[in-house]
Design a protein around this motif. Structure first.
Motif, PDB file in Angstrom:
ATOM      1  N   UNK A  13      37.541  45.538  47.492  1.00 39.60           N
ATOM      2  CA  UNK A  13      38.611  44.739  48.109  1.00 39.60           C
ATOM      3  C   UNK A  13      38.039  43.641  48.995  1.00 39.60           C
ATOM      4  N   UNK A  14      37.044  43.987  49.826  1.00 38.79           N
ATOM      5  CA  UNK A  14      36.449  42.976  50.700  1.00 38.79           C
ATOM      6  C   UNK A  14      35.698  41.931  49.884  1.00 38.79           C
ATOM      7  N   UNK A  15      35.030  42.356  48.810  1.00 38.56           N
ATOM      8  CA  UNK A  15      34.342  41.405  47.941  1.00 38.56           C
ATOM      9  C   UNK A  15      35.302  40.452  47.265  1.00 38.56           C
ATOM     10  N   UNK A  16      36.490  40.953  46.906  1.00 38.87           N
ATOM     11  CA  UNK A  16      37.497  40.115  46.265  1.00 38.87           C
ATOM     12  C   UNK A  16      37.983  39.019  47.211  1.00 38.87           C
ATOM     13  N   UNK A  17      38.302  39.411  48.430  1.00 36.13           N
ATOM     14  CA  UNK A  17      38.772  38.434  49.414  1.00 36.13           C
ATOM     15  C   UNK A  17      37.681  37.414  49.715  1.00 36.13           C
ATOM     16  N   UNK A  18      36.450  37.896  49.903  1.00 37.93           N
ATOM     17  CA  UNK A  18      35.333  36.992  50.199  1.00 37.93           C
ATOM     18  C   UNK A  18      35.084  36.028  49.045  1.00 37.93           C
ATOM     19  N   UNK A  19      35.172  36.532  47.818  1.00 43.90           N
ATOM     20  CA  UNK A  19      34.964  35.669  46.654  1.00 43.90           C
ATOM     21  C   UNK A  19      36.012  34.587  46.544  1.00 43.90           C
TER      22      UNK A  19
ATOM     23  N   UNK B 299      29.042  27.973  48.247  1.00 46.32           N
ATOM     24  CA  UNK B 299      29.996  28.981  47.792  1.00 46.32           C
ATOM     25  C   UNK B 299      29.477  30.384  48.053  1.00 46.32           C
ATOM     26  N   UNK B 300      28.247  30.652  47.640  1.00 45.46           N
ATOM     27  CA  UNK B 300      27.710  31.984  47.850  1.00 45.46           C
ATOM     28  C   UNK B 300      27.409  32.234  49.317  1.00 45.46           C
ATOM     29  N   UNK B 301      27.063  31.164  50.046  1.00 43.38           N
ATOM     30  CA  UNK B 301      26.881  31.321  51.475  1.00 43.38           C
ATOM     31  C   UNK B 301      28.172  31.743  52.150  1.00 43.38           C
ATOM     32  N   UNK B 302      29.263  31.035  51.821  1.00 42.11           N
ATOM     33  CA  UNK B 302      30.569  31.362  52.400  1.00 42.11           C
ATOM     34  C   UNK B 302      31.019  32.747  51.949  1.00 42.11           C
ATOM     35  N   UNK B 303      30.799  33.055  50.654  1.00 40.09           N
ATOM     36  CA  UNK B 303      31.230  34.350  50.124  1.00 40.09           C
ATOM     37  C   UNK B 303      30.520  35.501  50.815  1.00 40.09           C
TER      38      UNK B 303
END
Length: 659
Positions: free
Chosen positions: A336-342, A603-607
């Motif tokens: 769930x946290x990975x989804x929001x971060x992505x 993108x990956x930095x923000x994610x």
């Protein structure tokens, strides 16, 4: 993430407080909050604390010291000044203020001895009567006629005791108690007692001041103990805050290094005086902790001395195992946290992704198809011809797919890293970091490929409509594209997608981990990285990873975009590579390379920054992290009232006062 940041609910509260600029609550506010939370008795519409409520309200919620029920009952009798068996808000607030005041332990002892009459009416006879009736039966009786006590008692024999005099009498009584217990164990006055006798002596006189582990180690550390050893050990147990300060300074100044006896003595001599900590006391500290001659102790080894409730952590060879249900819950939480971060990361850089796709799809050798001179020209033309919404063409399917894509990527990386981690050192070998990254990159393609092909076709439709390109397919919706391609069509170019995503993640995740550790020194002296540092590490790690896999990304884009009239078609990865090289030259393989860097890197930095920030601000304890017995969380984390409560418990224990 496994082996990395460990977060707690108190850390999340601190983050929220910082954002809201909340001030630290006063002791009066804490008292009112505790009373409101625990009061269960109601009389005539007014709330009160029962005896059990009172115990729950004052019992520490940490392990820095313990409060037994017998001592809680004694404190209840001090707080219950009206003798009605219930504590009002005013009573509890006054008691809380008493705990937070200077020398709370002596003031509370005076109220216990004087039955809440106050120190002004307290006499030596009251103290003698109280100690004779309230001390533990196992404790040796005090000798009030001893040489040390006689001068003190003579001064106050015919008048009430002052608070200062009571405090000094208590200090001498503590030393007298040690002398009496030692004399009982050494009746022949041989000058030493055995290690087992020392453990028995400390168990009677100072069990409340040290951990069970340290108590059990005493016979090994002190096969024979002199009275000087006993006095030094008792003195050390009376000044644990001082010892903690020295250990904390050494740990901060020499990260990763052990603490030797000479180093401890040197640090103590610079900060303190001989009167506060003596050479014999330093020797006793290292002997009690089991340090061999000349050996160094890790800062964490001092926890057994500094924390009376110390429990050793689970051995590294026996890691904590989660139940199947908790494993599933933890995976859902990370997903769930990975989804929001992505989703956050993808939205942040989507316009750059759109420009990158259009630049990669531009066939420079086909007459009339050179729509854009460069990435900046592409961005300006999209904005001018299609407006701001044009920069986000295809965002919806991107968000639909990026959530599970990034979630499975982050989760798989965490999973593999946890499996290859050395159980003894907690270190992950480089090959393990690369394997974890490659596994994460390969696993995401299940979601990536359908997402990419739909997104790419939506991204190039805008330029077709505005440029009026002959032979172009009619404009479609995302659903129309899915229907047209079918299940197998959605995985067109999957080989090129794997060729891009596996090496990307294999480069990205190890570089990211080492940047955090080596550049920003994560974990050194307990350091936790800020969001800016996490973002910077993620962005820097994305630069080489994004640029080096650009050729695979160009081939994937060409395979997934529907060819227009006059454009080359490709049957596979090799065919596409040969035709692009022949028709457009080697430089064509790096079209959109800089755009990929400017897109993938942030993108990956923000994610990842969002992912770790969410982990810290929304922590869930699944019970698989070992307890962190950190010596640095000693007295500095106690509120004034907690510090007063600890001192009171120590004095009551020193005098063997029981209910």
């Amino acid at each position: 993430m496994a082996g990395e940041s460990s977060t707690s609910p108190s850390h999340a509260l601190a983050v929220v407080s910082a954002f809201l600029h909340l001030s630290t609550p006063t002791d009066a506010e804490r008292a009112k909050s505790l009373f409101t939370r625990h009061a269960s008795a109601v009389v005539n519409g007014e709330s009160f604390l029962s005896r059990a409520d009172f115990t729950s309200a004052i019992r520490p919620k940490h392990e820095l010291f313990a409060l037994g029920d017998a001592h809680a009952d004694l404190l209840f009798s001090v707080a219950d000044r009206s003798r009605r068996g219930l504590i009002s808000l005013a009573d509890f607030t006054n008691f809380h203020a008493l705990l937070a005041g200077p020398h709370a332990e002596i003031e509370i002892l005076a109220r216990l001895v004087g039955d809440n009459k106050g120190v002004a009416a307290l006499t030596v006879d009251d103290l003698k009567a109280f100690l004779s009736t309230r001390r533990s039966p196992a404790a040796a009786p005090f000798d009030f006629g001893s040489e040390a006590l006689r001068p003190l008692l003579a001064v106050a024999a015919k008048r009430p005791l002052s608070l200062n005099e009571l405090g000094e009498i208590v200090r001498v009584l503590q030393a007298e108690r040690l002398r009496l217990e030692y004399k009982r164990l050494d009746p022949k006055n041989s000058g030493t007692i055995s290690g087992a006798d020392l453990r028995a002596l400390v168990g009677v006189t100072a069990r409340h001041r040290l951990s069970a582990r340290l108590l059990e180690n005493l016979p090994i550390a002190f096969p024979q103990a002199s009275f000087a050893d006993v006095l030094a050990l008792h003195s050390v147990l009376s000044k644990l805050d001082v010892v903690d300060g020295v250990v904390s300074k050494l740990a901060a100044a020499n990260a990763g290094a052990g603490i030797t006896k000479p180093a401890f003595a040197s640090a103590a001599s610079r900060a303190l005086t001989y009167d506060l900590i003596s050479p014999l006391e330093i020797d006793v500290i290292f002997r009690a902790l089991g340090a061999a001659a000349g050996a160094a102790l890790e800062p964490a080894a001092f926890d057994a001395l500094l924390n009376p409730s110390y429990n050793p952590v689970a051995p590294a060879s026996e890691p904590v195992r989660l139940s199947a249900g908790m494993e599933v819950a933890k995976s859902v939480y990370n997903f769930a946290l990975g989804s929001v971060a992505g989703a956050i990361g993808a939205t942040f850089v989507y316009p750059i992704d759109l420009v990158k796709t259009r630049m990669q799809n531009q066939r420079s050798k086909v007459v009339g198809q050179l729509l854009y001179k460069n990435s900046w020209d592409c961005f300006k033309k999209v904005l001018r011809n299609e407006g701001f919404p044009g920069l986000y063409s295809g965002l919806l399917p991107q968000l639909v797919g990026v959530a599970p894509e990034k979630a499975i990527k982050l989760t798989m990386n965490d999973l593999v890293r946890s499996k290859v981690k050395d159980p003894k050192t907690g270190e992950i070998p480089l090959w393990g970091e690369i394997l974890a990254g490659c596994t994460a990159g390969g696993s995401q393609v299940l979601f990536t490929n359908p997402l990419e092909i739909v997104k790419i076709r939506l991204q190039v439709q805008g330029e077709v409509a505005k440029a009026g390109i002959e032979g172009a397919a009619p404009r479609q919706s995302a659903v129309g594209i899915v229907r047209q391609l079918g299940l197998f069509g959605l995985y067109r170019g999957v080989g090129a997608c794997l060729l891009r995503d596996i090496p990307f993640s294999g480069i990205y995740f190890p570089v990211y981990a080492h940047l955090k550790k080596d550049l920003f020194h994560e974990g050194k002296n307990g350091k936790k990285l800020s969001v800016v540092e996490l973002l910077t590490a993620g962005a820097l790690a994305g630069m080489p990873a994004a640029y080096l896999v650009t050729p695979a990304d160009v081939i994937k884009t060409r395979l997934q975009v529907a060819a227009r009239k006059g454009e080359s078609t490709y049957s596979g990865i090799i065919d596409a590579a040969v035709k692009i090289r022949r028709e457009e030259g080697f430089r064509a393989f790096f079209k959109g390379g800089l755009a990929r860097v400017f897109r993938s890197s942030p993108q990956f930095g923000v994610t990842l920054a969002a992912y770790e920030f969410l982990h810290k601000t929304l922590p869930v304890d699944f019970g698989d992290e070992p307890q962190d017995h950190n010596h640095a969380q000693q007295s500095s984390s106690l509120t004034p009232s907690e510090a007063g409560l600890r001192s009171t418990i120590r004095v009551i224990g020193d005098l063997s006062i029981a209910k």
